[in-house]
Structure formats: structure tokens, C-alpha cells
Motif scaffolding. Structure first.
Motif, short mmCIF file in Angstrom:
data_model
loop_
_atom_site.label_atom_id
_atom_site.label_comp_id
_atom_site.label_asym_id
_atom_site.label_seq_id
_atom_site.Cartn_x
_atom_site.Cartn_y
_atom_site.Cartn_z
N GLU A 93 30.02 49.27 34.15
CA GLU A 93 30.00 49.04 32.71
C GLU A 93 31.15 48.09 32.40
OE1 GLU A 93 30.33 51.49 28.51
OE2 GLU A 93 30.01 52.61 30.39
N VAL A 94 30.86 47.03 31.64
CA VAL A 94 31.86 45.99 31.39
C VAL A 94 32.06 45.75 29.90
CG1 VAL A 94 31.44 44.81 33.59
CG2 VAL A 94 30.14 44.13 31.55
N THR A 115 41.32 33.89 41.27
CA THR A 115 41.63 34.85 42.34
C THR A 115 42.19 36.15 41.76
OG1 THR A 115 42.00 33.12 43.97
CG2 THR A 115 43.06 35.25 44.39
N HIS A 116 43.08 36.04 40.77
CA HIS A 116 43.64 37.25 40.16
C HIS A 116 42.57 38.00 39.38
CE1 HIS A 116 47.87 37.30 41.22
NE2 HIS A 116 47.78 35.98 41.25
N LEU A 117 41.65 37.30 38.75
CA LEU A 117 40.56 37.97 38.06
C LEU A 117 39.69 38.74 39.06
CD1 LEU A 117 39.54 35.20 35.50
CD2 LEU A 117 40.76 37.34 35.01
N THR A 125 31.82 34.68 33.79
CA THR A 125 30.46 34.30 33.40
C THR A 125 30.37 32.85 32.93
OG1 THR A 125 30.79 35.17 31.17
CG2 THR A 125 29.84 36.67 32.81
N ASN A 126 31.52 32.27 32.55
CA ASN A 126 31.52 30.88 32.11
C ASN A 126 32.97 30.38 32.10
OD1 ASN A 126 30.44 28.46 31.14
ND2 ASN A 126 30.58 29.09 29.01
N VAL A 146 34.65 36.22 30.51
CA VAL A 146 34.63 37.15 31.63
C VAL A 146 34.09 38.51 31.22
CG1 VAL A 146 36.58 36.02 32.78
CG2 VAL A 146 37.02 37.91 31.21
N ASP A 147 33.58 39.23 32.20
CA ASP A 147 33.18 40.62 32.03
C ASP A 147 34.18 41.47 32.79
OD1 ASP A 147 30.94 40.09 30.48
OD2 ASP A 147 29.56 40.06 32.19
#
Length: 188
Positions: A93-94, A115-117, A125-126, A146-147
Motif C-alpha cells: 500500500e503506497v 538510489t536512496h529512494l 512513477t515519473n 513517487v509512490d
């Protein structure tokens, strides 16, 4: 239904999408998803297309190659049989977040932030990035959509991104998408 993933690259000019979409339609295809962008003067598009069972991607590829030759485009067609990744099979779940990165352009900047993400299980996602060079921070901007898994400890993620920001002399701001959109609406 057969599916095809189509990529289109070339120098921007009017009529690219019209020509590509017309050929897809003439071959019985339906564009299910489409993402198109300009990078400076370069046109780029990815299209997910469903095709009738009796049509082959090779026929569509040949027809699109003719368009590509006329318009000096590189067009590639791949049959698409989606293979789910382990992450997709067990998608957590995001929550949607927006990261903005402002500061001097640096080699490896996208790699460092992404990389950290990834280390925190965050799915990008974009991304949009505009690098004009120079030291003016507002001339260099990246926006990550991001999710973030709900299980992610946001303070840990923010701390990791702050460390990257301090080391690279950039500002990284993380906001829930709803807050980002609300602030953007107020600013306009």
C-alpha cells in the motif's frame, strides 16, 4: 488481444503523433496508454497498444518504419507479454509524494537521489528534469513523482535525502502529493 509496446524518438516536428496514431488505427490497434514528452528538441513517446488477435506486431512495425523513414524517426515495436516483477506481485500500500530537487547541476545527481529512494522501497512513477547548468539554483530543477510504501518511516527517508542534499549542495523537498497540489494552487 495482442499487446505491443511502441517507442518513438526523433527531432520534434508537427504531425508525429498524428502519423503514428493513424497507422496504429489503420492496423486495428487501440492506444491504451501513452506518454509523450519533449527533451529540448527531441520528441519521445511510449505507447501501449492492444492489437486484434489476427494482427501481428511485425506488420505494424513495418508500417511504422515507413512513417519513421519519412519523418526521420526511430520507431521500435515490441510484442508485450507483461511479466510481473516481484514488487508488482506484492505491491505494498503506497502514498503519492512529490520530491523537488533544486540546486547546481552535478554529474550523478539522478543516480544518487534515485538510489536512496530505491533503498527505502520508493517507486519512481515519473521524473522531469531541467538542467540549464550554472550556479543559479532555479536553473536546475528535478521533480520526482513517487509512490512511498505506507510502511516507510518518512523521517528516515527525509533524513537520508537531507544527507544527500547537504553533500551535493542541493535542496530536496518531500511533500505528499495532496499538499504539493494545494500549495501549487494557492501560488497560482
Amino acid at each position: 488481444m495482442n499487446k505491443a509496446l511502441i517507442s518513438v524518438l526523433g527531432t520534434d516536428q508537427p504531425g508525429i503523433m498524428a502519423a503514428v496514431a493513424t497507422v496504429i488505427t489503420e492496423h486495428g490497434g487501440n492506444i491504451e496508454n501513452l506518454s509523450q514528452t519533449l527533451l529540448q528538441s527531441v520528441f519521445g513517446a511510449l505507447l501501449m497498444v492492444s492489437m486484434p488477435e489476427d494482427k501481428q506486431c511485425e506488420e505494424l512495425h513495418e508500417a511504422l518504419q515507413q512513417v519513421g523513414q519519412k519523418m526521420r524517426l526511430s520507431i521500435h515495436v515490441d510484442p508485450w507479454d507483461e511479466q510481473l516483477t516481484p514488487w508488482q506481485e506484492n505491491t505494498p500500500e503506497v502514498q503519492p509524494y512529490i520530491l523537488t530537487v533544486i540546486g547546481p547541476d552535478r554529474r550523478g545527481l539522478v543516480a544518487e537521489v534515485s538510489t536512496h529512494l530505491a533503498r527505502h522501497g520508493v517507486n519512481i512513477t515519473n521524473i522531469q528534469a531541467i538542467f540549464k547548468g550554472g550556479k543559479n539554483p532555479m536553473d536546475n530543477l528535478m521533480v520526482f513523482e513517487v509512490d512511498v510504501p505506507r510502511s516507510t518511516v518518512m523521517q528516515d527517508l527525509r533524513d537520508a535525502l537531507d544527507e544527500v542534499g547537504q553533500r551535493l549542495d542541493i535542496e530536496i523537498d518531500t511533500q505528499h502529493r495532496k499538499i504539493f497540489e494545494s500549495v501549487s494552487n494557492i501560488s497560482n
